[in-house]
Design a protein around this motif. Structure first.
Motif, PDB file in Angstrom:
ATOM      1  N   ALA A   1       0.880  -1.345   0.149  1.00 38.56           N
ATOM      2  CA  ALA A   1      -0.113  -0.133  -0.028  1.00 38.56           C
ATOM      3  C   ALA A   1       0.587   1.363  -0.066  1.00 38.56           C
ATOM      4  O   ALA A   1       0.521   2.066  -0.479  1.00 38.56           O
ATOM      5  CB  ALA A   1      -0.887   0.091   1.138  1.00 38.56           C
TER       6      ALA A   1
ATOM      7  N   TYR B   1      -4.368  -4.908  -5.636  1.00 38.77           N
ATOM      8  CA  TYR B   1      -4.189  -4.510  -4.334  1.00 38.77           C
ATOM      9  C   TYR B   1      -5.635  -4.914  -3.367  1.00 38.77           C
ATOM     10  O   TYR B   1      -5.757  -5.371  -2.223  1.00 38.77           O
ATOM     11  CB  TYR B   1      -3.603  -3.292  -3.797  1.00 38.77           C
ATOM     12  CG  TYR B   1      -3.627  -2.761  -2.334  1.00 38.77           C
ATOM     13  CD1 TYR B   1      -3.165  -3.580  -1.282  1.00 38.77           C
ATOM     14  CD2 TYR B   1      -4.511  -1.697  -2.110  1.00 38.77           C
ATOM     15  CE1 TYR B   1      -3.068  -3.186  -0.099  1.00 38.77           C
ATOM     16  CE2 TYR B   1      -4.634  -1.501  -0.754  1.00 38.77           C
ATOM     17  CZ  TYR B   1      -3.833  -2.028   0.197  1.00 38.77           C
ATOM     18  OH  TYR B   1      -4.098  -1.336   1.540  1.00 38.77           O
TER      19      TYR B   1
ATOM     20  N   PRO C   1      -3.165  -0.938  -8.097  1.00 40.42           N
ATOM     21  CA  PRO C   1      -3.964  -0.756  -7.235  1.00 40.42           C
ATOM     22  C   PRO C   1      -5.510  -1.630  -7.142  1.00 40.42           C
ATOM     23  O   PRO C   1      -5.870  -2.100  -6.100  1.00 40.42           O
ATOM     24  CB  PRO C   1      -4.626   0.790  -7.493  1.00 40.42           C
ATOM     25  CG  PRO C   1      -3.511   1.305  -8.472  1.00 40.42           C
ATOM     26  CD  PRO C   1      -2.763   0.031  -9.065  1.00 40.42           C
TER      27      PRO C   1
ATOM     28  N   SER D   1       5.620  -0.047  -7.746  1.00 41.51           N
ATOM     29  CA  SER D   1       4.786  -1.069  -7.159  1.00 41.51           C
ATOM     30  C   SER D   1       4.542  -2.379  -7.814  1.00 41.51           C
ATOM     31  O   SER D   1       4.531  -2.314  -8.890  1.00 41.51           O
ATOM     32  CB  SER D   1       3.415  -0.243  -7.094  1.00 41.51           C
ATOM     33  OG  SER D   1       2.650  -1.290  -6.618  1.00 41.51           O
TER      34      SER D   1
ATOM     35  N   ILE E   1       1.914   1.930  -3.770  1.00 45.32           N
ATOM     36  CA  ILE E   1       0.812   1.232  -4.638  1.00 45.32           C
ATOM     37  C   ILE E   1       0.561   2.338  -5.820  1.00 45.32           C
ATOM     38  O   ILE E   1       0.262   2.154  -6.966  1.00 45.32           O
ATOM     39  CB  ILE E   1      -0.549   1.044  -4.064  1.00 45.32           C
ATOM     40  CG1 ILE E   1      -1.383   0.551  -4.939  1.00 45.32           C
ATOM     41  CG2 ILE E   1      -1.241   2.369  -3.658  1.00 45.32           C
ATOM     42  CD1 ILE E   1      -0.720  -1.063  -5.138  1.00 45.32           C
TER      43      ILE E   1
END
Length: 356
Positions: free
Chosen positions: A113, A128, A125, A121, A116
């Motif tokens: 997070a 995640y 998103p 990353s 992200i």
């Protein structure tokens, strides 16, 4: 899932704990635990992996998504070294609760997070959010119908507390006034070392919360770095677990020690657990209140805690005063920090100290 015996078992069997993730290889280590293992463990981290614990790496996508109907766990968040393990053990005694103390998988989610929206990353998103929901379903399983899982998170997990609790989850947030926090950390060599090791990450998080932040970590003496850590976690909770939200119960651990029975009853009520005064009394009269919760083989009592705090206050008085003044200056500079309980309810603190 119905055609796969392992997935069907995993969906219903809390003994299969998704313990940790390997992001580079997109896999999860599944450990086999009995209910007694959960209750005994102070940390569900690498210390859990003794020779007697069976485990196996599995591809993340080989584990089932339990769906939107899966009940997520309740949560205990905290600023560190404020009785969260003790509270977790007490609530596991007074209610039908399965305790999960600091599961490693949540640390991985918090690390993802944090990055992200950045180029490095490893997840999108969307992935995640999908895997966050999947993980909450996994951690919400119990060993029997009606048993509710309760996660005692690591202190750094508060940074994603709003993601974890969702729109209907209930959470407890444990804290203490700044002077008591400083005394507690200074009273233990290991806690001081741990707090200083975490200071760079907390300084970065605090600076992100406060525009035009005027300090650098290298400018701060050690005790002020501890005060900064308190401020970081309190400011994070203020944003992620607003105290005026009825789903989030803020508890001053010092005040809890003044009347633990009333505090436990309020916490059980908050989580919707059955209220049984006899079980609360038995839990408080039992060994939990006389042990160091993170290492129950060692004795530790509220009276000993207060003695160590008082000694630390005497030994480090000038540095503590300097650290408190540093936090108070920031609270004066940033209006959103003005409501934080920096000094706490001094009448309650005095009552606690006089009762020893």
């Amino acid at each position: 899932m119905a055609d796969d015996p392992f997935q069907s078992r995993f969906a219903a069997d809390a003994s299969l704990l998704p313990h940790m993730a390997d992001l580079a290889n997109d896999r999860v280590l599944v450990a086999l635990l009995a209910e007694a293992d959960y209750r005994a463990a102070s940390f569900l981290d690498q210390r859990l992996l003794t020779d007697r614990v069976g485990r196996e790496w599995m591809a993340w996508d080989a584990l089932p998504d339990l769906g939107a109907a899966a009940a997520g766990p309740h949560f205990i968040f905290h600023i560190g070294h404020v009785g969260s393990t003790l509270v977790s053990r007490l609530l596991a005694e007074v209610g039908d609760v399965l305790p999960l103390r600091e599961p490693m998988l949540l640390r991985t989610l918090a690390q993802v997070a944090e990055r992200i929206e950045r180029p490095e990353s490893v997840w999108s998103p969307e992935l995640y959010r999908t895997r966050l929901a999947q993980t909450l379903g996994w951690l919400g399983r119990g060993f029997a119908p009606g048993q509710r899982a309760m996660v005692k998170a690591s202190s750094v997990i508060t940074a994603v507390a709003d993601d974890l609790t969702g729109s209907d989850g209930r959470a407890l947030f444990l804290h203490v006034p700044l002077p008591r926090y400083l005394e507690t950390i200074l009273a233990g060599e290991a806690s001081m070392a741990e707090t200083l090791a975490q200071a760079p990450a907390r300084m970065a998080r605090l600076a992100a919360l406060l525009p035009d932040f005027p300090h650098a970590l290298w400018q701060l003496p050690p005790v002020t770095r501890v005060a900064m850590s308190w401020l970081c976690e309190m400011a994070t909770a203020q944003r992620r677990l607003p105290p005026d939200d009825p789903r989030r119960l803020w508890v001053d651990f010092e005040a809890m020690l003044a009347d633990p029975a009333a505090a436990l009853m309020a916490q059980a009520t908050h989580f919707g657990l059955p209220i049984d005064p006899a079980r609360i009394e038995a839990a408080l009269a039992g060994p939990i209140m006389r042990q160091y919760s993170k290492a129950p083989e060692h004795g530790y009592t509220p009276d000993l805690r207060r003695e160590l705090q008082a000694q630390a206050a005497a030994d480090h008085a000038p540095a503590i005063a300097e650290a408190i003044a540093w936090v108070e200056a920031l609270a004066a500079r940033y209006t959103n920090l003005a409501d934080l309980p920096i000094l706490g309810d001094q009448s309650v603190i005095q009552e606690v100290r006089c009762s020893s």
